[in-house]
Write an enzyme that holds these catalytic residues in place. Structure first.
Site, short mmCIF file in Angstrom:
data_model
loop_
_atom_site.label_atom_id
_atom_site.label_comp_id
_atom_site.label_asym_id
_atom_site.label_seq_id
_atom_site.Cartn_x
_atom_site.Cartn_y
_atom_site.Cartn_z
CG ASP A 1 -85.35 14.48 10.38
OD1 ASP A 1 -84.65 14.21 11.39
OD2 ASP A 1 -86.39 15.16 10.42
CE1 TYR B 1 -80.25 24.37 22.10
CE2 TYR B 1 -79.76 25.98 23.81
CZ TYR B 1 -79.43 25.35 22.61
OH TYR B 1 -78.28 25.71 21.96
CE LYS C 1 -77.14 22.37 21.67
NZ LYS C 1 -76.76 21.76 20.40
CG LEU D 1 -84.08 21.97 3.77
CD1 LEU D 1 -84.79 21.91 2.40
CD2 LEU D 1 -82.99 23.04 3.71
CB SER E 1 -75.21 26.24 24.34
OG SER E 1 -75.69 27.44 24.86
CB ALA E 2 -72.46 29.91 27.24
CB THR E 3 -77.50 27.27 27.68
OG1 THR E 3 -78.68 27.37 28.45
CG2 THR E 3 -77.43 25.91 27.04
CE1 TYR F 1 -75.79 34.22 12.10
CE2 TYR F 1 -76.02 33.42 14.36
CZ TYR F 1 -75.59 34.38 13.45
OH TYR F 1 -74.94 35.50 13.91
CB ILE F 2 -73.45 28.45 13.68
CG1 ILE F 2 -74.11 29.40 14.69
CG2 ILE F 2 -71.96 28.33 13.96
CD1 ILE F 2 -74.17 28.86 16.11
CE1 TYR G 1 -69.97 26.28 18.63
CE2 TYR G 1 -72.30 26.48 18.12
CZ TYR G 1 -71.07 25.90 17.90
OH TYR G 1 -70.96 24.95 16.91
CG PHE G 2 -69.78 32.40 25.81
CD1 PHE G 2 -68.99 31.25 25.74
CD2 PHE G 2 -70.18 32.83 27.07
CE1 PHE G 2 -68.58 30.58 26.90
CE2 PHE G 2 -69.77 32.17 28.23
CZ PHE G 2 -68.99 31.04 28.13
P1 NAD Z 1 -80.02 26.89 13.14
O1 NAD Z 1 -81.40 26.51 13.55
O2 NAD Z 1 -79.86 28.09 12.27
O3 NAD Z 1 -79.31 25.65 12.40
C1 NAD Z 1 -79.58 24.32 12.74
C2 NAD Z 1 -79.83 23.55 11.45
O4 NAD Z 1 -80.09 22.17 11.77
C3 NAD Z 1 -81.04 24.06 10.67
O5 NAD Z 1 -80.67 24.31 9.33
C4 NAD Z 1 -82.06 22.93 10.78
O6 NAD Z 1 -82.87 22.83 9.60
C5 NAD Z 1 -81.18 21.71 10.98
N1 NAD Z 1 -81.79 20.59 11.72
C6 NAD Z 1 -82.43 20.64 12.92
N2 NAD Z 1 -82.81 19.40 13.28
C7 NAD Z 1 -82.40 18.55 12.31
C8 NAD Z 1 -82.51 17.15 12.11
N3 NAD Z 1 -83.17 16.37 12.97
N4 NAD Z 1 -81.97 16.61 10.99
C9 NAD Z 1 -81.32 17.38 10.09
N5 NAD Z 1 -81.20 18.71 10.22
C10 NAD Z 1 -81.73 19.29 11.32
O7 NAD Z 1 -79.16 27.04 14.46
P2 NAD Z 1 -77.71 27.66 14.67
O8 NAD Z 1 -77.86 28.95 15.38
O9 NAD Z 1 -76.95 27.61 13.42
O10 NAD Z 1 -77.14 26.62 15.73
C11 NAD Z 1 -76.36 25.50 15.34
C12 NAD Z 1 -76.06 24.66 16.56
O11 NAD Z 1 -75.37 25.47 17.53
C13 NAD Z 1 -77.29 24.11 17.27
O12 NAD Z 1 -76.98 22.81 17.74
C14 NAD Z 1 -77.47 25.06 18.44
O13 NAD Z 1 -78.12 24.45 19.52
C15 NAD Z 1 -76.04 25.41 18.77
N6 NAD Z 1 -75.91 26.72 19.45
C16 NAD Z 1 -76.43 27.84 18.85
C17 NAD Z 1 -76.33 29.07 19.51
C18 NAD Z 1 -76.90 30.31 18.88
O14 NAD Z 1 -77.03 31.31 19.57
N7 NAD Z 1 -77.24 30.35 17.60
C19 NAD Z 1 -75.69 29.16 20.74
C20 NAD Z 1 -75.16 28.00 21.32
C21 NAD Z 1 -75.28 26.78 20.65
C1 UD1 Z 2 -80.23 32.91 24.80
C2 UD1 Z 2 -80.65 31.58 25.37
C3 UD1 Z 2 -79.43 30.68 25.51
C4 UD1 Z 2 -78.70 30.56 24.17
C5 UD1 Z 2 -78.34 31.98 23.72
C6 UD1 Z 2 -77.64 32.04 22.40
C7 UD1 Z 2 -82.57 32.17 26.77
C8 UD1 Z 2 -83.10 32.27 28.17
N1 UD1 Z 2 -81.30 31.78 26.66
O1 UD1 Z 2 -79.32 33.48 25.68
O2 UD1 Z 2 -79.81 29.40 25.93
O3 UD1 Z 2 -77.53 29.78 24.31
O4 UD1 Z 2 -79.56 32.73 23.58
O5 UD1 Z 2 -78.54 31.73 21.39
O6 UD1 Z 2 -83.29 32.38 25.80
N2 UD1 Z 2 -82.65 40.98 25.60
C9 UD1 Z 2 -83.45 42.10 25.68
N3 UD1 Z 2 -84.48 42.22 24.79
C10 UD1 Z 2 -84.75 41.29 23.83
C11 UD1 Z 2 -83.92 40.14 23.76
C12 UD1 Z 2 -82.89 40.02 24.66
O7 UD1 Z 2 -83.24 42.97 26.53
O8 UD1 Z 2 -85.71 41.44 23.06
C13 UD1 Z 2 -81.51 40.86 26.53
C14 UD1 Z 2 -81.55 39.63 27.42
O9 UD1 Z 2 -82.22 39.92 28.61
C15 UD1 Z 2 -80.06 39.36 27.64
C16 UD1 Z 2 -79.42 39.82 26.33
O10 UD1 Z 2 -80.35 40.73 25.74
O11 UD1 Z 2 -79.55 40.13 28.67
C17 UD1 Z 2 -79.12 38.70 25.35
O12 UD1 Z 2 -80.31 37.94 25.13
P1 UD1 Z 2 -80.39 36.79 24.02
O13 UD1 Z 2 -79.88 37.30 22.72
O14 UD1 Z 2 -81.77 36.24 24.06
O15 UD1 Z 2 -79.34 35.72 24.54
P2 UD1 Z 2 -79.23 34.99 25.99
O16 UD1 Z 2 -80.36 35.34 26.84
O17 UD1 Z 2 -77.86 35.22 26.49
#
Ligand code: NAD
Ligand code: UD1
Length: 333
Positions: A58, A148, A152, A33, A124-126, A11-12, A176-177
């Site tokens: 991988d 998870y 991080k 993939l 991640s903000a986590t 995605y990102i 990231y938030f």
């Molecule tokens: P995503 O799952 O869409 O993308 C991750 C990609 O990495 C996928 O295409 C997957 O196939 C690939 N991958 C996973 N493990 C692998 C491995 N061992 N070798 C090679 N490829 C591998 O996730 P995203 O949302 O694009 O997130 C990207 C990064 O940002 C991740 O590290 C995630 O933890 C971090 N992040 C995401 C969010 C979010 O909300 N999406 C928030 C905070 C941090």
């Molecule tokens: C989640 C992850 C966090 C990750 C972030 C971005 C959890 C506990 N945390 O955060 O680690 O960094 O995604 O990918 O999963 N909500 C609903 N109904 C739903 C889904 C969500 O009400 O079906 C609410 C949640 O309670 C929250 C908000 O929407 O208040 C956002 O939720 P979500 O998109 O899952 O993100 P985070 O919980 O912030």
């Protein structure tokens, strides 16, 4: 510059590849993939009218990763590859520790062997756990509540330790938030497998009739309307933050630098639902249910360090985010 993007079909990563190609960078993408599809390559190429090299590799397979570095002159790495589902990480901690930690250790070891010294890392903000106050600054206390998040936090430490030991190594850690939305073309976006866990993909499935209603997890939080507040950031703004991080590494200092990438604004679940309904002219059915275990009331960034040091700030509005998310859903359902 030649940039290796791990997880670049995700995605990102895919949105970042678009921005890098549009800036004229030479790109190499590595992905196993496990959570993405091969046709994302064509989609990125369609948007940008440019091509790039892809390796289905991988990160756990060191020999294959080495081959990527042997065959290319890489200047910098943007490392997205990892598993990211919080709930799954609680069920399968070893899978998460192995994939995220071992995968990253393999990558940085091979980078160092090949004198590739610039890395942008997806955190991640986590890592802020349940913060005592908002907005959240980078120097606030860190803690995690699930495997998870622990991967991080551990990797942030590992990367900082490598920078201490190797003065050539530079890392930008981006926390990231909540990324949502999609490219304005509607060609790439977020498409989770199965029933989505995160709010925006879930709303899109309700809007398209694939799910009947949204469960709103709690309306008794200490927030303006009782629902949870988050810092939602358009994925294209987030992608651009990576280009700013690469520019930051061109400066003459080494070490590890940490930045929040968020908008600095908090929106509640109800704000998101209402904005989605108004902008896209669709009713979202919802039910108020119990809080989701592990959720926090409020999380939003203080993004001023990224503005000061990366010259980056989020530009897009919540309206852009809900409109682009819906456009992608319509195009891909
Ligand atoms: P995503 O799952 O869409 O993308 C991750 C990609 O990495 C996928 O295409 C997957 O196939 C690939 N991958 C996973 N493990 C692998 C491995 N061992 N070798 C090679 N490829 C591998 O996730 P995203 O949302 O694009 O997130 C990207 C990064 O940002 C991740 O590290 C995630 O933890 C971090 N992040 C995401 C969010 C979010 O909300 N999406 C928030 C905070 C941090
Ligand atoms: C989640 C992850 C966090 C990750 C972030 C971005 C959890 C506990 N945390 O955060 O680690 O960094 O995604 O990918 O999963 N909500 C609903 N109904 C739903 C889904 C969500 O009400 O079906 C609410 C949640 O309670 C929250 C908000 O929407 O208040 C956002 O939720 P979500 O998109 O899952 O993100 P985070 O919980 O912030």
């Amino acid at each position: 510059m030649t940039i290796l993007v791990t997880g670049g079909l995700g995605y990102i990563g895919s949105h970042t590849c678009v921005e890098l190609l549009e800036k004229g960078e030479n790109l190499i993408v590595l992905d196993n993939l496990s959570n993405s599809k091969l046709d994302t390559i064509e989609k990125i190429e369609k948007i940008t009218n440019k091509t790039f090299k892809f390796y289905k590799v991988d990160l756990l397979n060191k020999e294959e990763v080495k081959r990527v570095f042997d065959e290319n002159e890489i200047d910098a790495v943007i490392h997205f590859a990892g598993l990211k589902a919080v709930g799954e990480s609680v069920q399968k901690p070893l899978l998460y520790y192995n994939n995220n930690i071992t995968g990253t250790l393999n990558l940085v070891e091979i980078m160092q062997e090949h004198q590739v010294n610039k890395l942008v890392f997806s955190s991640s903000a986590t890592v802020y756990g349940n913060p005592d106050r908002v907005p959240i600054k980078e120097d606030m206390p860190l803690s995690t509540t699930n495997p998870y998040g622990s991967t991080k936090l551990m990797l942030e430490q590992v990367l900082q330790d490598i920078c201490l030991a190797n003065s050539q190594f530079k890392v930008v850690i981006l926390r990231y938030f909540n990324p949502i939305g999609a490219h304005k073309s509607g060609i790439i976006g977020e498409n989770p497998n199965g029933i989505p866990n995160n709010l925006m993909p879930y709303i899109c499935k309700v809007a398209s009739g694939k799910l009947n209603f949204l469960n709103i997890y709690g309306n008794d939080y200490e927030t303006e309307d009782g629902t949870g507040v988050r810092d939602y950031i358009h994925v294209v703004d987030l992608a651009k933050g990576h280009l700013s991080a690469l520019e930051r590494m061109e400066k003459n200092d080494s070490g590890a630098f940490i930045y929040n990438l968020g908008t600095g604004k908090g929106y509640s679940v109800m704000d998101i639902v209402k904005t989605f309904e108004n902008e896209n002219n669709i009713k979202i059915n919802y039910k108020m249910v119990e809080r989701r275990p592990g959720d926090i009331a409020k999380s939003f960034a203080d993004p001023s360090k990224a503005l000061m040091e990366l010259n980056w700030k989020a530009e897009k509005t919540l309206k852009d985010m809900v409109r682009d998310a819906w456009k992608y859903e319509i195009n891909n359902s």
